[in-house]
Design an enzyme around this catalytic site. Sequence first.
Site, mmCIF file in Angstrom:
data_model
loop_
_atom_site.group_PDB
_atom_site.id
_atom_site.type_symbol
_atom_site.label_atom_id
_atom_site.label_comp_id
_atom_site.label_asym_id
_atom_site.label_seq_id
_atom_site.Cartn_x
_atom_site.Cartn_y
_atom_site.Cartn_z
ATOM 1 N N LYS A 54 163.421 -21.669 55.635
ATOM 2 C CA LYS A 54 164.369 -20.604 56.004
ATOM 3 C C LYS A 54 165.227 -21.046 57.194
ATOM 4 O O LYS A 54 166.446 -20.820 57.212
ATOM 5 C CB LYS A 54 163.602 -19.313 56.338
ATOM 6 C CG LYS A 54 162.942 -18.682 55.122
ATOM 7 C CD LYS A 54 162.003 -17.525 55.473
ATOM 8 C CE LYS A 54 161.280 -17.026 54.227
ATOM 9 N NZ LYS A 54 160.339 -15.916 54.480
ATOM 10 N N GLN A 98 157.397 -13.239 59.582
ATOM 11 C CA GLN A 98 156.773 -13.832 58.407
ATOM 12 C C GLN A 98 155.393 -13.218 58.147
ATOM 13 O O GLN A 98 154.549 -13.138 59.043
ATOM 14 C CB GLN A 98 156.657 -15.356 58.594
ATOM 15 C CG GLN A 98 156.142 -16.112 57.385
ATOM 16 C CD GLN A 98 157.095 -16.099 56.186
ATOM 17 O OE1 GLN A 98 158.307 -15.947 56.331
ATOM 18 N NE2 GLN A 98 156.551 -16.251 54.996
ATOM 19 N N ASP A 124 164.807 -8.485 55.761
ATOM 20 C CA ASP A 124 163.797 -8.482 54.698
ATOM 21 C C ASP A 124 163.871 -7.198 53.873
ATOM 22 O O ASP A 124 163.281 -7.134 52.787
ATOM 23 C CB ASP A 124 162.387 -8.537 55.321
ATOM 24 C CG ASP A 124 161.747 -9.910 55.267
ATOM 25 O OD1 ASP A 124 162.045 -10.662 54.328
ATOM 26 O OD2 ASP A 124 160.939 -10.204 56.172
HETATM 27 N N1 GUN Z 1 155.792 -13.739 53.134
HETATM 28 C C1 GUN Z 1 155.958 -14.021 51.820
HETATM 29 N N2 GUN Z 1 157.163 -13.580 51.387
HETATM 30 C C2 GUN Z 1 157.777 -13.023 52.462
HETATM 31 C C3 GUN Z 1 159.052 -12.407 52.651
HETATM 32 O O1 GUN Z 1 159.872 -12.265 51.738
HETATM 33 N N3 GUN Z 1 159.303 -11.972 53.913
HETATM 34 C C4 GUN Z 1 158.416 -12.087 54.928
HETATM 35 N N4 GUN Z 1 158.752 -11.607 56.115
HETATM 36 N N5 GUN Z 1 157.230 -12.652 54.789
HETATM 37 C C5 GUN Z 1 156.916 -13.123 53.550
#
Ligand code: GUN
Length: 316
Positions: A54, A98, A124
């Site tokens: 990311k 995350q 998100d």
């Molecule tokens: N962990 C797995 N997928 C995601 C996501 O789309 N966003 C976040 N913040 N954590 C994750």
Amino acid sequence: MIARKLDGQALAETIRGEIAPQVAAFQTRYGRPPGLAIVLVGDNPASEVYVRGKLKSGRAVGFRADLERLPATASLEDLLGLVARLNLNTDIDGILVQAPLPKGLGPDAETRVFDAIAPEKDVDGFTPGNVGRLVQGRPSLVPCTPLGVIELLTREHIAVAGKRACVIGRSDIVGKPMALLLMQRDATVTICHSKTVDLPAVSREADIVVAAIGKPGLVTKEFVKPGATVIDVGMNKVTDPEVAASLFAEGHPRLAKFRENGSVLVGDVHPEVADVAGALTPVPGGVGPMTIAMLMTNTLRAAKARAAGGHVPAGR
Ligand code: GUN
């Protein structure tokens, strides 16, 4: 039938190519780049990999992309304090914490932390306000994975309106928002889960199957109507030789890779589905890269909306 491969990696690169000039224009207009802050608590190896991807993608399109790390021993108050500071930081447009958070933070930590993110920075799409707006079909920041699936279907010219869709999995992050987005695009949607009776028969009715359960190879041929589109959201690290052997025939290059590395990354869809489906997303290289591309899209939208003085980004 050998399914058409839906190349999320290539599409994600195209999308990044579309975003980069908009980021440059934003920088020229506002004197700063869009800012994304990613919060990583602890040292979950899978999360480390996702977060690295990311950050790399954010920097590639020209964002300021900050990693905010806290040790696994951090308290919930430390984490909430960090989120509060990021909410107030005017150079930060998007905040992503995350998941999963370390167990030590308590059972309701994720809910409390996601709830604390300013809705206009919630790239998100996990805050209750954004979820509620999505349910009502109002403009909102939408969770990246289901948004990426819709983007992929659209760009691959796969019709959704009037089609039957089956979403396997009912998580807040994927299953529920996925079903809503498909319904808003006029699909007839069925949501399946661990208690669904005769799951293969229900799935077999669908023109579009989205698998998001986190079980390697669960979706076999008998789940799929010939010619259906199958979207594999699963990302499972397989370390059990028996499971690997149940997925890949002797001589398959991925089985050789498994024997070499001791693990292999697989989706929720069994490879044999490629013989039945009309189109299929690979793992890796399907939904994963699209999820990251949508994080870029959401961050740019949040930045533009904040810079223009609005709160919730317009459009969907
Ligand atoms: N962990 C797995 N997928 C995601 C996501 O789309 N966003 C976040 N913040 N954590 C994750």
